[in-house]
Design a protein around this motif. Structure first.
Motif, PDB file in Angstrom:
ATOM      1  N   ASP A 225       1.196  -1.044  -0.363  1.00 26.29           N
ATOM      2  CA  ASP A 225       0.144  -0.221  -0.101  1.00 26.29           C
ATOM      3  C   ASP A 225       1.252   1.231   0.361  1.00 26.29           C
ATOM      4  O   ASP A 225       0.432   1.441   0.522  1.00 26.29           O
ATOM      5  CB  ASP A 225      -1.368  -0.108   1.455  1.00 26.29           C
ATOM      6  N   ARG A 226       1.562   1.148  -0.260  1.00 22.00           N
ATOM      7  CA  ARG A 226       2.964   2.473  -0.626  1.00 22.00           C
ATOM      8  C   ARG A 226       2.374   3.411  -1.990  1.00 22.00           C
ATOM      9  O   ARG A 226       1.683   3.402  -2.358  1.00 22.00           O
ATOM     10  CB  ARG A 226       4.249   1.954  -1.275  1.00 22.00           C
ATOM     11  N   GLY A 227       2.464   4.616  -1.828  1.00 24.30           N
ATOM     12  CA  GLY A 227       1.772   5.912  -1.775  1.00 24.30           C
ATOM     13  C   GLY A 227       2.705   6.552  -2.141  1.00 24.30           C
ATOM     14  O   GLY A 227       2.071   7.967  -2.791  1.00 24.30           O
ATOM     15  N   GLY A 228       4.621   6.992  -2.454  1.00 15.71           N
ATOM     16  CA  GLY A 228       5.325   7.714  -2.459  1.00 15.71           C
ATOM     17  C   GLY A 228       5.926   8.364  -1.616  1.00 15.71           C
ATOM     18  O   GLY A 228       6.302   7.534   0.365  1.00 15.71           O
ATOM     19  N   PHE A 229       6.956   9.251  -1.500  1.00 14.14           N
ATOM     20  CA  PHE A 229       8.169   9.113  -0.551  1.00 14.14           C
ATOM     21  C   PHE A 229       7.813  10.140   0.551  1.00 14.14           C
ATOM     22  O   PHE A 229       6.978  11.070   0.509  1.00 14.14           O
ATOM     23  CB  PHE A 229       9.962   9.392  -0.767  1.00 14.14           C
ATOM     24  N   VAL A 230       8.908  10.290   0.894  1.00 11.38           N
ATOM     25  CA  VAL A 230       8.255  11.429   2.585  1.00 11.38           C
ATOM     26  C   VAL A 230       9.966  12.256   2.419  1.00 11.38           C
ATOM     27  O   VAL A 230      10.913  11.921   2.146  1.00 11.38           O
ATOM     28  CB  VAL A 230       7.945  11.072   4.214  1.00 11.38           C
ATOM     29  N   LEU A 231      10.007  14.009   2.286  1.00  7.41           N
ATOM     30  CA  LEU A 231      10.391  14.718   2.038  1.00  7.41           C
ATOM     31  C   LEU A 231      11.379  14.475   3.664  1.00  7.41           C
ATOM     32  O   LEU A 231      10.468  15.089   4.744  1.00  7.41           O
ATOM     33  CB  LEU A 231      10.112  15.661   1.956  1.00  7.41           C
ATOM     34  N   SER A 232      13.393  14.652   3.522  1.00  7.24           N
ATOM     35  CA  SER A 232      13.350  14.316   5.035  1.00  7.24           C
ATOM     36  C   SER A 232      15.059  15.594   5.085  1.00  7.24           C
ATOM     37  O   SER A 232      15.193  15.780   3.933  1.00  7.24           O
ATOM     38  CB  SER A 232      14.131  13.304   5.239  1.00  7.24           C
ATOM     39  N   GLU A 233      15.856  15.781   5.557  1.00  6.39           N
ATOM     40  CA  GLU A 233      17.497  16.248   5.625  1.00  6.39           C
ATOM     41  C   GLU A 233      18.145  15.885   6.134  1.00  6.39           C
ATOM     42  O   GLU A 233      17.580  14.648   7.126  1.00  6.39           O
ATOM     43  CB  GLU A 233      16.598  17.900   6.031  1.00  6.39           C
ATOM     44  N   GLY A 234      18.940  16.373   6.362  1.00  2.00           N
ATOM     45  CA  GLY A 234      20.517  16.016   7.162  1.00  2.00           C
ATOM     46  C   GLY A 234      21.402  15.513   6.604  1.00  2.00           C
ATOM     47  O   GLY A 234      21.624  16.014   5.501  1.00  2.00           O
TER      48      GLY A 234
END
Length: 420
Positions: A225-234
């Motif tokens: 049921d994946r639906g896209g990625f999540v923005l992250s930083e570091g």
């Protein structure tokens, strides 16, 4: 012909899971999530709601002297924090400046500064724009600042290859050492691009996760049921060193960077090649350089961002090279750090080899793995010796990088986190 062995002697990171390597690693093994809800993306009039994102666990500005922090973009702050940890972990080696280089990849550079100063220009005019704007926004600033900080005169390199930037910087660092141009390279990636324009652009492309009501479950690589990625930083940085140089000073070796493969799809600006040719080529090149057969890879750190198309494409490419391989997907916990993603995931691969453990992939329990993905996806931590780990990083433009790390032959007492 003698082939110079490249080893990893220092590790540093600041991520959504922790302010350093130890906290990031412990949280990843525990199955924690670094994804948080209610993250503001800028102007209310832009029509962008607060959504889930992987902001750094600690503001990097708090880890630097206040005056210095104000003169740096957030992405540069993160890079310097990670580099300082990596350099200290390596024992602050004495190196001929002309034999020391830096290579820090980024997808976009100082976008926070660019947006902020453009707002100042429009609201208050030219005279209110900071005179530090250009050095704070230029993509090569992180590599340059690290070069200045540590006196690295063998070169300051900035690979800009979207989501593969950090991995490409590490591959470049190893290449410099093998070519005899440097003895030590400070290499990695940094990104801090959670901003209105990036959110809007990815939202319009239908690439962002739709599961934001429960932020911790928003990133679902390989899930049905994946639906896209999540923005992250570091940021993540490692100190690479020739085995000869490391041995001469008695350095602790975390792992060996045994192979790196780089290939281009030459196909489409965003979509991977349907036959997986570029990804397959990168993985096979890495195997060849490492002198390993596919069956000698203990597990694969998959690029796996959680997009419907991308995860299937990578799974098929992995299957072509390795068959039904064992894989893990760190982005389920970390989110997608873009230009820093390949660096933090390479760092995770190093720790997996050093401590003999495969980190779990979060968010598979409800729907399970996509039935169209024929891989052994690790859903719970596995404590088992890891002789060699391959880490994939793929980016827009058909940029493909695969890195292989293997265990150190001459292992001393660990100086980085023990396995919790």
């Amino acid at each position: 012909m003698h082939r110079t062995e490249v080893v990893v002697t220092g590790l540093g990171a600041i991520t959504p899971l922790g302010a350093d390597v130890a906290s990031t690693w412990a949280a990843l093994l525990a199955g924690d999530s670094g994804i948080r809800g209610g993250v503001p993306h800028g102007h209310a009039d832009a029509g962008l709601p607060d959504t889930a994102a992987g902001t750094m666990a600690v503001d990097p500005a708090e880890l630097l002297p206040p005056v210095r922090a104000r003169r740096l973009d957030r992405s540069q702050q993160a890079a310097l924090v990670a580099a300082a940890e990596a350099w200290a972990d390596a024992g602050a080696p004495e190196v001929d400046p002309d034999r020391l280089a830096s290579a820090i990849g980024t997808g976009i550079g100082g976008v926070q500064t660019l947006l902020k100063e453009d707002d100042v220009l429009e609201a208050s005019g030219t005279r209110r724009v900071s005179p530090r704007t250009v050095p704070m926004l230029m993509p090569n600033a992180a590599a340059a600042l690290i070069s200045i900080e540590y006196g690295a005169r063998a070169g300051a390199y900035t690979p800009v290859s979207a989501c593969s930037s950090g991995a490409e910087a590490i591959a470049l660092g190893a290449r410099l050492i093998r070519a005899g141009e440097a003895d030590v390279v400070i290499a990695g990636g940094t990104e801090a691009a959670i901003a209105p324009i990036t959110v809007a652009g990815f939202a319009q492309a239908k690439a962002l996760s739709r599961h934001t009501a429960d932020p911790a479950s928003a990133s679902r690589p390989f899930a049905a049921d994946r639906g896209g990625f999540v923005l992250s930083e570091g940021a993540a940085v490692m100190v690479l060193e020739s085995a000869e140089h490391a041995g001469a000073r008695g350095a602790h070796v975390h792992a060996v960077l045994a192979g790196a493969g780089i290939a281009a799809d030459a196909h489409h600006i965003t979509a991977p090649a349907a036959d997986g040719s570029g990804q397959i080529s990168a993985m096979r090149k890495a195997l060849t350089q490492a002198g390993l057969a596919p069956e000698q890879i203990s597990h694969i750190n998959a690029h796996a961002t959680g997009t419907p198309v991308g995860d299937v494409a990578e799974a098929h490419a992995i299957g072509e090279v390795f068959g039904r391989a064992t894989v893990t997907a760190p982005k389920a916990a970390l989110g997608h750090l873009f230009g820093a993603a390949g660096a933090i995931e390479a760092l995770v691969a190093v720790l997996s080899v050093e401590h003999g453990v495969i980190p779990p992939t979060r968010n598979l329990t409800a729907a399970g793995v996509d039935p169209g993905i024929d891989l052994d996806v690790v859903a719970e931590r596995r404590d088992v010796p890891q002789h060699a780990v391959l880490s994939n990083s793929f980016g827009f433009g058909g940029q493909n990088v695969s890195l292989i790390v293997t265990g150190a032959r001459h292992h001393t007492s660990p100086t980085t986190p023990t396995t919790p």
